[in-house]
Design an enzyme around this catalytic site. Structure first.
Site, mmCIF file in Angstrom:
data_model
loop_
_atom_site.group_PDB
_atom_site.id
_atom_site.type_symbol
_atom_site.label_atom_id
_atom_site.label_comp_id
_atom_site.label_asym_id
_atom_site.label_seq_id
_atom_site.Cartn_x
_atom_site.Cartn_y
_atom_site.Cartn_z
ATOM 1 N N THR A 17 0.916 -1.378 -0.005
ATOM 2 C CA THR A 17 -0.264 0.166 -0.021
ATOM 3 C C THR A 17 0.977 1.326 -0.039
ATOM 4 O O THR A 17 0.122 2.331 -0.007
ATOM 5 C CB THR A 17 -0.950 0.131 1.413
ATOM 6 O OG1 THR A 17 -0.098 -0.100 2.344
ATOM 7 C CG2 THR A 17 -1.960 -1.108 1.076
ATOM 8 N N GLY A 18 2.170 1.204 0.302
ATOM 9 C CA GLY A 18 3.052 2.311 -0.222
ATOM 10 C C GLY A 18 3.119 2.846 -1.435
ATOM 11 O O GLY A 18 2.751 1.863 -2.441
ATOM 12 N N THR A 99 14.384 -2.650 -0.422
ATOM 13 C CA THR A 99 14.659 -1.602 0.324
ATOM 14 C C THR A 99 15.836 -1.220 0.485
ATOM 15 O O THR A 99 16.638 -2.227 0.799
ATOM 16 C CB THR A 99 14.006 -1.736 1.793
ATOM 17 O OG1 THR A 99 12.658 -2.415 1.662
ATOM 18 C CG2 THR A 99 14.295 -0.703 2.924
ATOM 19 N N GLU A 100 16.439 -0.100 0.470
ATOM 20 C CA GLU A 100 17.728 0.525 0.661
ATOM 21 C C GLU A 100 17.785 0.976 1.965
ATOM 22 O O GLU A 100 16.782 1.921 2.506
ATOM 23 C CB GLU A 100 17.816 1.357 -0.421
ATOM 24 C CG GLU A 100 19.326 1.930 -0.374
ATOM 25 C CD GLU A 100 19.895 2.870 -1.583
ATOM 26 O OE1 GLU A 100 19.051 3.224 -2.334
ATOM 27 O OE2 GLU A 100 21.282 3.452 -1.473
ATOM 28 N N GLU A 211 31.335 -3.797 -8.362
ATOM 29 C CA GLU A 211 32.026 -2.360 -7.910
ATOM 30 C C GLU A 211 32.751 -2.448 -6.696
ATOM 31 O O GLU A 211 33.082 -3.701 -6.167
ATOM 32 C CB GLU A 211 30.435 -1.551 -7.579
ATOM 33 C CG GLU A 211 29.534 -1.905 -6.350
ATOM 34 C CD GLU A 211 28.235 -1.085 -6.197
ATOM 35 O OE1 GLU A 211 27.692 -0.934 -7.288
ATOM 36 O OE2 GLU A 211 28.067 -0.974 -5.344
ATOM 37 N N HIS A 249 25.916 3.695 -2.722
ATOM 38 C CA HIS A 249 25.543 2.340 -2.088
ATOM 39 C C HIS A 249 26.346 2.420 -0.818
ATOM 40 O O HIS A 249 27.467 2.668 -0.761
ATOM 41 C CB HIS A 249 25.984 1.234 -2.990
ATOM 42 C CG HIS A 249 24.999 1.069 -4.200
ATOM 43 N ND1 HIS A 249 25.555 0.262 -5.175
ATOM 44 C CD2 HIS A 249 23.778 1.480 -4.475
ATOM 45 C CE1 HIS A 249 24.701 0.452 -6.285
ATOM 46 N NE2 HIS A 249 23.501 0.810 -5.645
#
Lengths: 289, 380
Positions: A17-18, A99-100, A211, A249
């Protein structure tokens, strides 16, 4: 068929719902992914996505009602670790965490807790998985990739889209593209996925997009040298990154020499893995050999 | 987020870890007042967020009011590893019998914390470890069980700490663990932890580094974030949901996504250009983020060319164009702006920008090439 998940896997979306969760659930559904439920505590009983998808208060009740086997998490960082715990406790097979910014100590507890579970976590800070024309879990834009025989494993999102798009323009296609995540502490690393690509009949070549920071690529190189027979290609970003600074990151920070691009590139070359030295070389390198 | 020594010591003190008496000063007058309380001998320590202060002359002993004034002025005129010294810590001088190194770190590769201990504490610990890694004792900690007492004892044994100090040592190291957990630290370090006058353990130095991802839930620590200039820009960018890192060049860069941003910087460097910054506006960026990002670049006087590289996946290129136009409406651009839009709604975005005077590049490689060329032409 995709690696890791079957094409018709039943998927629930935590945080549906976000704003982000809702948007991407719709995109996944449009792509043909079998989205069966959403979970948002307190919103159980609602229906979303044109009234097609039921929302549940907990992962457990969602599974009981729909038989969901995997979850994609869009829950904000302050509650994301709890969302992973809930998914693991409910014994889902796969959890993709988009999610970050999850606090590291939360992730260490999650990872420790997961040692005794069967659930496989991809991410956090992962764009998810896309198997063109078959299944999409997460946020990788479906329209950039065509089906083909190249498997891609990456630590980033948009860079992967850029590369996959260039590969498509060059006339080649992707078997499965998966992002392991840009965080320093991840549920799944390269080796587990290299093993799956090695066994996957649809994949003939494997590209890893690495990376700076951590030992992820070092682990990949060690695995490839011992186990992979399919040709592996690599590209590493962050050659121009300064030491000790976090490049977007949370995991992209050179803390010791082993985390630098130069060190990783040397390892890759020494192992005989084909390295693209710049982004523009990638399609040609993949196509010529 | 690294926290200055004097503030880290305040946190130590809150957790009951013994520290020397002392206070922070910004000039010789204040330093002298502190000296009067702590005389006869004090140690004056530069407060900068870098290692190697001792070797750079940033930590010195003063034995008289005259020396305090002289040394304070000396240290306040230092720049250590590029950081000007703005504050000093004046502390009672502690007699040192033996120095140890103690830290709790987040071992990211292992995905769990670790207790580190060495009997070779002090300034040369890094060199000592480089020469022989066995001088550092390291023990993994289960993040669910926490640091256990027997583990602390095994560290005490490994560093050959006198047994009459084990209880005190255990109290200190368990307090350090509590601090690490409760503040969401990335690492906490005491170097050196000293034995003084035979039977006292004191933390002579303190380093606390908080996990950036967890700062949001530690408003109680916000007073400790004494930001250096560079960090301040990063912190400000972070408030808008952007990640910014200052670099040394003159090409201002704005890219969506960390990996793509790094790839863009690498391309610029490969072609002989010098990026002024790393700026990631994130996946799914809206027009507000784009305009805040652009403003940060336009405020930077070093920037001679701006390069905007967007691969629209989740991010829509028309949304990016909207953000850019909102800035250009109010502020005329005086430097060239090179833009590359690809992916979702790229055509719409470019159409919106066609009268804005931006230089449109076909792809990432061309964008980098044009930017490098312009950055070199505009050098006067």
């Amino acid at each position: 068929m995709s690696i890791l998940v079957k094409n018709d896997i039943s998927v629930l979306v935590q945080g549906i719902t976000g704003k982000e969760g809702h948007f991407h659930a719709q995109k996944m559904l449009n792509y043909g992914t079998h989205i069966v439920a959403g979970v948002t505590p307190g919103k159980g009983g609602d229906w979303v996505l044109d009234g097609k998808i039921p929302v549940f208060d907990s992962v457990k009740t969602a599974i009981e009602a729909t038989g969901a086997e995997a979850s994609v998490i869009f829950v904000p960082a302050d509650h994301a670790a709890d969302a992973i715990f809930e998914a693991v406790e409910a014994q889902l097979q796969y959890v993709f965490c988009v999610t970050e910014g999850i606090p590291m100590q939360d992730m260490m507890r999650v990872k420790r807790y997961m040692q005794t579970s069967e659930t496989q976590l991809i991410g956090p800070n992962s764009p998810g998985l896309l198997s063109p024309g078959q299944v999409k879990l997460g946020i990788i834009p479906g329209e950039i990739a065509k089906p083909g025989n190249i498997g891609v494993i990456s630590r980033s999102g948009t860079l992967t889209y850029e590369i996959v798009n260039e590969i498509s323009k060059a006339g080649a296609g992707i078997s499965t593209c998966i992002g392991i995540g840009g965080d320093p502490i991840l549920g799944t690393g390269y080796p587990e996925l290299l093993e799956l690509f090695e066994a996957d009949p649809d994949t003939e070549k494997i590209l890893i997009v690495g990376e700076i920071g951590g030992k992820f690529e070092e682990n990949a190189v060690r695995y490839i040298s011992q186990h992979n027979t399919k040709p592996v290609y690599a590209f590493i970003v962050g050659k121009s990154a300064p030491e000790g600074r976090r490049m977007g990151h949370a995991g992209a920070i050179i803390e010791k020499r082993a985390g630098s691009a130069a060190y990783k590139i040397e390892l890759i070359k020494n192992a005989g893995i084909r390295l693209a030295s710049s982004i523009e070389e990638i399609p040609a390198l993949l196509l010529k050999s | 987020m690294r926290i200055q020594e004097y503030q880290s010591k305040r946190i130590f003190s809150h957790y009951g870890i013994p520290i020397p008496k002392g206070r922070v000063a910004i000039n010789a007058i204040i330093a002298d007042h502190i000296y009067e309380e702590l005389q006869p001998d004090v140690v004056i320590k530069a407060q900068v967020l870098t290692s190697g202060r001792g070797k750079a002359g940033g930590i010195r002993l003063a034995k008289s009011a005259e020396q305090v004034e002289e040394i304070t002025n000396d240290i306040l005129s230092l720049t250590i590893k590029g950081m000007p010294v703005k504050k000093i810590l004046v502390e009672e001088a502690i007699k040192i019998d033996q120095e140890y190194f103690i830290a709790i770190i987040t071992d990211k590769d292992a995905g769990q914390p670790a207790l580190m201990a060495s009997k070779y504490g002090g300034m040369d610990i890094e060199d000592a470890v480089r020469e022989n890694s066995s001088v550092m004792y390291s023990l993994p900690i289960d993040p669910l069980a926490g640091l256990l007492e027997f583990q602390v004892r095994s560290a005490a044994l490994a560093v050959e700490l006198p047994k009459q100090l084990w209880d005190e040592f255990t109290t200190i190291v368990l307090a350090l663990w509590k601090l690490y957990e409760e503040t969401d630290a990335d690492s906490v370090e005491i170097n050196p932890l000293v034995i003084s006058e035979g039977d006292k353990l004191i933390a002579l130095d303190a380093k606390v580094n908080i996990d950036d991802n967890a700062i949001y839930r530690h408003s109680e620590l916000s007073e400790y974030f004494d930001l250096e200039e560079e960090d301040r820009m990063e912190y400000q960018a972070k408030k808008y949901g952007l990640s910014y890192v200052k670099l040394n060049g003159n090409i201002g860069c704005m890219v969506n996504g960390a990996g793509l941003a790094m790839a863009t910087l690498d391309l610029l460097s490969d072609q002989g250009g010098k990026p002024a910054n790393f700026l990631d506006i994130g996946g799914g960026a809206n027009s507000e983020k784009v305009s805040s990002g652009l403003k940060i670049l336009m405020q930077d006087e070093r920037v001679k060319v701006i390069l905007i590289n967007i691969f629209g996946g989740i991010t829509r290129c028309d949304e990016v164009a909207k953000g850019l136009l909102s800035v250009f409406e109010n502020t005329p651009i005086e430097i060239p702006v090179v833009i590359r839009l690809a992916g979702t709604n790229a055509r719409e975005g470019l159409e919106m920008l066609k009268d804005s005077g931006l230089i449109v590049a076909e792809n990432i490689v061309e964008a980098a090439r044009i930017s490098v060329q312009l950055s070199q032409e505009n050098k006067q």
